[in-house]
Design an enzyme around this catalytic site. Structure first.
Site, mmCIF file in Angstrom:
data_model
loop_
_atom_site.group_PDB
_atom_site.id
_atom_site.type_symbol
_atom_site.label_atom_id
_atom_site.label_comp_id
_atom_site.label_asym_id
_atom_site.label_seq_id
_atom_site.Cartn_x
_atom_site.Cartn_y
_atom_site.Cartn_z
ATOM 1 N N HIS A 105 -2.158 7.217 -4.791
ATOM 2 C CA HIS A 105 -2.352 6.117 -3.852
ATOM 3 C C HIS A 105 -2.486 4.830 -4.652
ATOM 4 O O HIS A 105 -3.118 4.811 -5.715
ATOM 5 C CB HIS A 105 -3.626 6.370 -3.043
ATOM 6 C CG HIS A 105 -4.177 5.149 -2.365
ATOM 7 N ND1 HIS A 105 -5.278 4.470 -2.850
ATOM 8 C CD2 HIS A 105 -3.785 4.500 -1.245
ATOM 9 C CE1 HIS A 105 -5.534 3.442 -2.044
ATOM 10 N NE2 HIS A 105 -4.651 3.437 -1.069
ATOM 11 N N ARG B 157 -0.936 -1.404 14.073
ATOM 12 C CA ARG B 157 0.002 -0.367 14.488
ATOM 13 C C ARG B 157 -0.479 0.988 13.949
ATOM 14 O O ARG B 157 -0.563 1.206 12.742
ATOM 15 C CB ARG B 157 1.361 -0.753 13.893
ATOM 16 C CG ARG B 157 2.519 0.075 14.331
ATOM 17 C CD ARG B 157 3.818 -0.616 13.882
ATOM 18 N NE ARG B 157 4.929 0.308 14.017
ATOM 19 C CZ ARG B 157 5.326 1.124 13.040
ATOM 20 N NH1 ARG B 157 4.726 1.125 11.866
ATOM 21 N NH2 ARG B 157 6.338 1.947 13.237
ATOM 22 N N HIS C 257 2.795 12.097 -1.338
ATOM 23 C CA HIS C 257 2.360 13.498 -1.256
ATOM 24 C C HIS C 257 3.498 14.397 -1.738
ATOM 25 O O HIS C 257 4.423 14.692 -0.966
ATOM 26 C CB HIS C 257 2.042 13.884 0.196
ATOM 27 C CG HIS C 257 0.846 13.207 0.788
ATOM 28 N ND1 HIS C 257 -0.442 13.535 0.424
ATOM 29 C CD2 HIS C 257 0.722 12.253 1.733
ATOM 30 C CE1 HIS C 257 -1.304 12.800 1.117
ATOM 31 N NE2 HIS C 257 -0.627 12.010 1.916
ATOM 32 N N SER D 12 0.862 -1.170 0.000
ATOM 33 C CA SER D 12 0.000 0.000 0.000
ATOM 34 C C SER D 12 0.897 1.218 0.000
ATOM 35 O O SER D 12 1.882 1.260 0.741
ATOM 36 C CB SER D 12 -0.856 -0.023 1.263
ATOM 37 O OG SER D 12 -1.691 1.095 1.311
ATOM 38 N N ARG E 271 -3.566 -6.173 -2.799
ATOM 39 C CA ARG E 271 -3.650 -7.107 -1.679
ATOM 40 C C ARG E 271 -4.149 -8.468 -2.163
ATOM 41 O O ARG E 271 -4.837 -8.576 -3.175
ATOM 42 C CB ARG E 271 -4.548 -6.552 -0.573
ATOM 43 C CG ARG E 271 -5.915 -6.146 -1.036
ATOM 44 C CD ARG E 271 -6.683 -5.350 0.031
ATOM 45 N NE ARG E 271 -7.999 -4.978 -0.495
ATOM 46 C CZ ARG E 271 -8.242 -3.889 -1.202
ATOM 47 N NH1 ARG E 271 -7.275 -3.041 -1.477
ATOM 48 N NH2 ARG E 271 -9.455 -3.641 -1.666
ATOM 49 N N GLY F 161 -6.812 -2.724 15.925
ATOM 50 C CA GLY F 161 -5.622 -2.636 16.750
ATOM 51 C C GLY F 161 -4.321 -2.776 15.986
ATOM 52 O O GLY F 161 -3.286 -3.086 16.568
#
Lengths: 331, 331
Positions: free
Chosen positions: A121, A273, A111, A107, A125, A271
């Site tokens: 972007h 990172r 910018h 991913s 996956r 949850g």
């Protein structure tokens, strides 16, 4: 192209091929970013990390902070192994809940500092489950999209030509382009996030080899298109006016990421990172009450002419799916 | 205090009194902001607007943009009349669904430019339904909270003393302070948004007069406390280091507003005026991958020492509700 009746490779061989593709993509993009920075005489480079997560997999974030040309970039590869697919990942396939799985993903977000150069972007996956009995199940997802602060018709055409080539044929391009327009939408603003590209999910069409080939074309089509656009826009001079406009447009990016993006929301809720999930946030962002573009310049054209679904390749004679078009225009 | 067995005023008289309170609060806060700007020799002032919405009510936004001391402030009053309460507003009172209602609210946020000075937020709202038969139903909600980039124990104590005075007694203070700590939490960061204050909703305790008196004390207690803190912090010199830290802390504010705040999410989903809903967004915000505070300064103390529920008034001997404390600490 690989014939669609080719058998799927064995699960481990399939994972190896996808992993190689995604790691190579990460390396290629990092090299391209570093090369843009070096050409500008910059002393900063992409920093690669490797977090081994034991049986749970691994995370390989790679981030550029404060480049001369690329103000921020995050190019992350991750591999996750789990004993049981989370319910959110199997809403459409309840029979897979609780099965062990592997997920691979690259991913990235870039910018640029120059407001004339668009943010981009990409996500690719692969999910693979290994049921105790029965055949393995797998699918691909991903795509790429472009978010300019200033619209250039010729950039949109170049970008969508690359998208069409990656899709493989016009029908698939139209389908995945519409999917992208629908997904990257800010309903509260009545705008798309950018000028689109491709988006697909749960992709198994034609079998494993053709689906892998689509992922491969997306991975390989991305960089030439984006670097060609950068080469046009990075040399353009800008001042406070353009920078201010860009910082406000980045506000829309934040709104999309935190209000709409299922990947971000799922990542935060599950949850993962936090720093990896939010690595895509723009480096500097502005919000002003009732901010409006100057009337006499190119800023005013962005929303009405670029940030709604548009037939960039003039395939307009083609019938488009009724429901798709209506949803995409967010009426 | 008004005795708690005093009868509620007639619905229209009650609305008049709440409306006067909320409009006076808006005026007082606008005057205070303008006065801070004038004292700094600034030429900008709060701009008041009035949007008449016909039968649906009215909106009175008031916004300061780009002040010398107050970088951005939004102080909004709104009155909404509707034929039927939306389901989201009546989740806990399904018997009210579909009833005509009036909602009054003053909501404000102040983002100082000086990083040593904290951001603050206040909201006061009143719901009143007018059922075709049976007695009218009403409730109050609101509170105030403080979000510093740099923690000062003496400011937290002053703020919470004001909160305790507004709450009226220690038990109510502890209850509404805990409610505030629980509400203004970023679970993905494991931090509270700020150092808290008061929060309450669906408030009818003791009857109409005592509930109105709570709202009145909150309205009247806010400004003296906040301006006292501003007077301490605005004269402090700052440089790039402090500004950079502030811009990153504002990122947490954005994350809360767009990921957690029910008011913002409800406002955007229900099609309210986007500019009003997002008027509270900070003017300039930064995100950096793995941003960490300098080790040698006051920045490092913010999260561990200030951004978790703390007994600022040393009422620690008091037993606190078990469930509340566990949730507030977001374990």
């Amino acid at each position: 192209m690989t014939p669609s009746d080719a058998p799927a490779p064995a699960p481990e061989a399939a994972l190896d091929r996808v992993r190689s593709l995604l790691l190579q993509l990460q390396t290629d993009v990092i090299d391209a970013i570093d090369s843009v920075e070096r050409a500008a005489g910059s002393s900063v480079a992409v920093v690669r990390e490797h977090h081994a997560l034991g049986e749970r997999g691994e995370s390989r974030p790679a981030v550029l902070t404060g480049g001369l040309q690329i103000e921020k970039a995050a190019v992350n590869f991750s591999a996750s192994h789990g004993h049981a697919l989370p319910p959110a990942a199997t809403a459409r396939r309840p029979e897979l809940a609780g099965q062990p799985f592997t997920a691979l993903a690259t991913s990235l977000i870039i910018h640029p500092r120059n407001p004339w150069a668009p943010t981009t972007h990409l996500n690719l996956r692969y999910f693979s489950t290994r049921p105790a009995s029965g055949p393995p199940t797998w699918w691909f997802g991903g795509g790429f999209d472009l978010t300019p602060s200033y619209g250039f018709v010729e950039d949109c055409r170049l970008w969508h030509e690359a998208a069409r080539a990656a899709a493989g044929d016009d029908d698939t391009y139209v389908e995945l382009k519409d999917w992208c327009d629908r997904y990257f939408t800010l309903p509260h603003r009545g705008e798309t996030r950018g000028v689109g590209g491709l988006f697909f999910d749960d992709w198994i069409r034609g079998g494993w080899e053709p689906s892998f080939a689509l992922a491969e074309r997306v991975a390989q089509g991305f960089l030439p298109a984006y670097t060609a656009i950068l080469a046009r826009r990075l040399p353009m001079a800008y001042g406070e006016r353009e920078r201010d406009w860009q910082l406000h447009r980045r506000g829309r990016y934040v709104e999309f990421n935190l209000l709409q993006d299922r990947g971000t929301l799922y990542g935060l809720q599950s949850g993962r990172r936090v720093e990896s999930v939010l690595a895509s946030m723009p480096p500097l962002v502005a919000w002003t009450y009732q901010h409006t573009p100057p009337e006499d310049g190119p800023e005013a054209a962005l929303v009405p002419e670029f940030l709604r679904p548009r037939d960039w390749l003039q395939l307009g004679a083609r019938p488009q799916p009724e429901g798709a078009a209506a949803t995409a225009q967010g009426s």
